[in-house]
Design a protein around this motif. Structure first.
Motif, PDB file in Angstrom:
ATOM      1  N   LEU A 121       0.705  -1.561  -0.365  1.00  0.00           N
ATOM      2  CA  LEU A 121      -0.104  -0.240   0.231  1.00  0.00           C
ATOM      3  C   LEU A 121       0.880   1.421   0.318  1.00  0.00           C
ATOM      4  O   LEU A 121       1.710   1.308   1.012  1.00  0.00           O
ATOM      5  N   PRO A 122       0.475   1.617  -1.021  1.00  0.00           N
ATOM      6  CA  PRO A 122       1.215   3.539  -0.686  1.00  0.00           C
ATOM      7  C   PRO A 122       0.824   4.002   0.217  1.00  0.00           C
ATOM      8  O   PRO A 122      -0.712   4.364   0.583  1.00  0.00           O
ATOM      9  N   VAL A 123       1.708   5.036   0.913  1.00  0.00           N
ATOM     10  CA  VAL A 123       1.249   5.507   2.545  1.00  0.00           C
ATOM     11  C   VAL A 123       1.546   6.868   2.072  1.00  0.00           C
ATOM     12  O   VAL A 123       2.501   6.911   1.577  1.00  0.00           O
ATOM     13  N   GLU A 124       1.089   7.488   3.916  1.00  0.00           N
ATOM     14  CA  GLU A 124       1.612   8.985   3.813  1.00  0.00           C
ATOM     15  C   GLU A 124       2.940   9.608   2.860  1.00  0.00           C
ATOM     16  O   GLU A 124       3.449  10.435   3.218  1.00  0.00           O
ATOM     17  N   GLY A 125       3.922   8.300   4.412  1.00  0.00           N
ATOM     18  CA  GLY A 125       5.160   8.795   4.021  1.00  0.00           C
ATOM     19  C   GLY A 125       5.944   8.751   3.014  1.00  0.00           C
ATOM     20  O   GLY A 125       7.346   9.029   2.676  1.00  0.00           O
ATOM     21  N   ASP A 126       4.923   8.053   1.820  1.00  0.00           N
ATOM     22  CA  ASP A 126       5.694   8.076   0.338  1.00  0.00           C
ATOM     23  C   ASP A 126       5.345   9.407  -0.496  1.00  0.00           C
ATOM     24  O   ASP A 126       5.601  10.005  -1.549  1.00  0.00           O
ATOM     25  N   VAL A 127       4.913  10.919   0.264  1.00  0.00           N
ATOM     26  CA  VAL A 127       4.256  12.129   0.097  1.00  0.00           C
ATOM     27  C   VAL A 127       5.567  12.518  -0.852  1.00  0.00           C
ATOM     28  O   VAL A 127       5.447  12.924  -1.600  1.00  0.00           O
ATOM     29  N   ALA A 128       6.753  12.755  -0.638  1.00  0.00           N
ATOM     30  CA  ALA A 128       7.670  13.564  -1.135  1.00  0.00           C
ATOM     31  C   ALA A 128       8.656  12.388  -2.095  1.00  0.00           C
ATOM     32  O   ALA A 128       8.875  13.425  -2.515  1.00  0.00           O
ATOM     33  N   ARG A 129       8.159  11.277  -2.319  1.00  0.00           N
ATOM     34  CA  ARG A 129       8.987  10.505  -3.709  1.00  0.00           C
ATOM     35  C   ARG A 129       7.819  10.644  -4.636  1.00  0.00           C
ATOM     36  O   ARG A 129       7.967  10.758  -5.940  1.00  0.00           O
ATOM     37  N   VAL A 130       6.611  10.674  -4.297  1.00  0.00           N
ATOM     38  CA  VAL A 130       4.872  11.009  -5.369  1.00  0.00           C
ATOM     39  C   VAL A 130       4.972  12.596  -5.574  1.00  0.00           C
ATOM     40  O   VAL A 130       5.074  12.434  -7.382  1.00  0.00           O
ATOM     41  N   ALA A 131       5.570  13.340  -4.886  1.00  0.00           N
ATOM     42  CA  ALA A 131       5.344  14.631  -5.253  1.00  0.00           C
ATOM     43  C   ALA A 131       6.541  14.349  -6.220  1.00  0.00           C
ATOM     44  O   ALA A 131       6.883  15.695  -6.899  1.00  0.00           O
ATOM     45  N   GLU A 132       8.153  14.334  -5.871  1.00  0.00           N
ATOM     46  CA  GLU A 132       8.733  14.207  -6.620  1.00  0.00           C
ATOM     47  C   GLU A 132       8.666  14.156  -8.099  1.00  0.00           C
ATOM     48  O   GLU A 132       8.630  14.678  -8.715  1.00  0.00           O
ATOM     49  N   TYR A 133       8.273  12.335  -8.432  1.00  0.00           N
ATOM     50  CA  TYR A 133       8.722  11.848  -9.390  1.00  0.00           C
ATOM     51  C   TYR A 133       7.724  11.949 -10.641  1.00  0.00           C
ATOM     52  O   TYR A 133       7.164  12.479 -11.548  1.00  0.00           O
ATOM     53  N   CYS A 134       6.315  13.102  -9.504  1.00  0.00           N
ATOM     54  CA  CYS A 134       4.820  13.748 -10.554  1.00  0.00           C
ATOM     55  C   CYS A 134       5.347  14.802 -10.859  1.00  0.00           C
ATOM     56  O   CYS A 134       4.622  15.493 -11.989  1.00  0.00           O
ATOM     57  N   THR A 135       6.438  15.486 -10.879  1.00  0.00           N
ATOM     58  CA  THR A 135       6.384  16.717 -11.803  1.00  0.00           C
ATOM     59  C   THR A 135       8.381  16.246 -13.342  1.00  0.00           C
ATOM     60  O   THR A 135       8.198  17.316 -13.555  1.00  0.00           O
ATOM     61  N   ASP A 136       7.989  14.754 -13.212  1.00  0.00           N
ATOM     62  CA  ASP A 136       9.032  14.716 -14.320  1.00  0.00           C
ATOM     63  C   ASP A 136       7.756  14.938 -15.445  1.00  0.00           C
ATOM     64  O   ASP A 136       6.376  14.877 -15.801  1.00  0.00           O
ATOM     65  N   PRO A 137       8.625  15.884 -16.607  1.00  0.00           N
ATOM     66  CA  PRO A 137       7.798  16.304 -17.879  1.00  0.00           C
ATOM     67  C   PRO A 137       7.202  15.355 -18.590  1.00  0.00           C
ATOM     68  O   PRO A 137       6.054  15.445 -19.259  1.00  0.00           O
ATOM     69  N   LEU A 138       7.442  13.921 -18.262  1.00  0.00           N
ATOM     70  CA  LEU A 138       7.001  13.190 -18.856  1.00  0.00           C
ATOM     71  C   LEU A 138       5.155  12.859 -18.785  1.00  0.00           C
ATOM     72  O   LEU A 138       4.793  12.411 -18.899  1.00  0.00           O
ATOM     73  N   PHE A 139       5.324  12.994 -17.156  1.00  0.00           N
ATOM     74  CA  PHE A 139       4.091  12.641 -16.695  1.00  0.00           C
ATOM     75  C   PHE A 139       2.908  14.093 -17.513  1.00  0.00           C
ATOM     76  O   PHE A 139       2.409  13.903 -17.150  1.00  0.00           O
ATOM     77  N   GLU A 140       3.949  14.910 -17.585  1.00  0.00           N
ATOM     78  CA  GLU A 140       3.380  16.171 -17.987  1.00  0.00           C
ATOM     79  C   GLU A 140       2.750  15.436 -19.131  1.00  0.00           C
ATOM     80  O   GLU A 140       1.218  15.592 -19.729  1.00  0.00           O
ATOM     81  N   GLU A 141       3.483  15.214 -19.968  1.00  0.00           N
ATOM     82  CA  GLU A 141       2.832  15.731 -21.471  1.00  0.00           C
ATOM     83  C   GLU A 141       1.683  13.589 -22.110  1.00  0.00           C
ATOM     84  O   GLU A 141       1.066  13.159 -22.776  1.00  0.00           O
TER      85      GLU A 141
END
Length: 191
Positions: free
Chosen positions: A15-35
């Motif tokens: 299960l992804p948990v609240e402790g993963d917030v920083a990593r999710v936020a970091e990874y989801c700023t990847d320009p590929l995510f926008e595309e």
């Protein structure tokens, strides 16, 4: 539905948990995510917190979407995320940029498919869709035994709700013998 942990040779899917917030936020700023993804853009820690503390638990509870964190070990840092939307038996996934090329996502996708075929009654196929041009995601689907089902009419929902040109695939419990070759029109000889 209660969250289910899965294990592969190299991964723990839990299960992804609240402790993963920083990593999710970091990874989801990847320009590929926008595309290629429908995640909010620009992506913030508030988006990650809402995803992890509200959406993921609620979706598991309802059984509508089952989301796993990929980790190299129990309690280890988040590498990526994979989800299964149970109504359509459709998978979606993303991996942090430094973990791409590791075959982690193919390993995770195989585990989720195996679990779905064994544990979700009525699962005859698992489907995959992505924005046209998302070669990395298509290569994972191909490596996991999906057959390309892409037609000129294939679409995916865009971030704003409008349909975008898409690619699609599906696999049964046993991949078709010629599934790999079905990707040639989209991927050519991509390894």
């Amino acid at each position: 539905m209660q969250p289910v942990a899965l294990r592969t040779a190299r991964l723990v899917l839990d299960l992804p948990v609240e402790g993963d917030v920083a990593r999710v936020a970091e990874y989801c700023t990847d320009p590929l995510f926008e595309e290629y993804l429908t995640t909010p853009w620009p992506y913030t820690e508030a988006h990650a917190r809402g995803f992890l503390t509200e959406y993921v638990p609620s979706a598991w509870s309802s059984g509508g979407e089952l989301t796993w964190a990929l980790r190299a070990e129990q309690g280890g840092p988040l590498l990526g995320v994979i989800s299964l939307r149970t109504d359509a038996r459709e998978v979606g996934y993303w991996l942090g940029s430094e973990h791409r090329g590791s075959a982690y996502m193919t390993e995770a996708l195989l585990a989720v498919c195996e679990w779905a075929f064994a544990e979700l009654p009525g699962t005859e196929t698992v489907t995959w869709r992505a924005n046209a041009g998302n070669v990395g995601s298509a290569m994972v689907a191909r490596a996991a035994g999906f057959r390309s089902t892409t037609t000129p009419e294939t679409t995916v929902p865009g971030r704003d709700g409008a349909d975008l040109v898409g690619w699609s695939g599906e696999r049964g419990a046993t991949p078709d013998a010629d599934a790999y070759e079905s990707w040639a029109p989209l991927l050519g000889g991509a390894a």
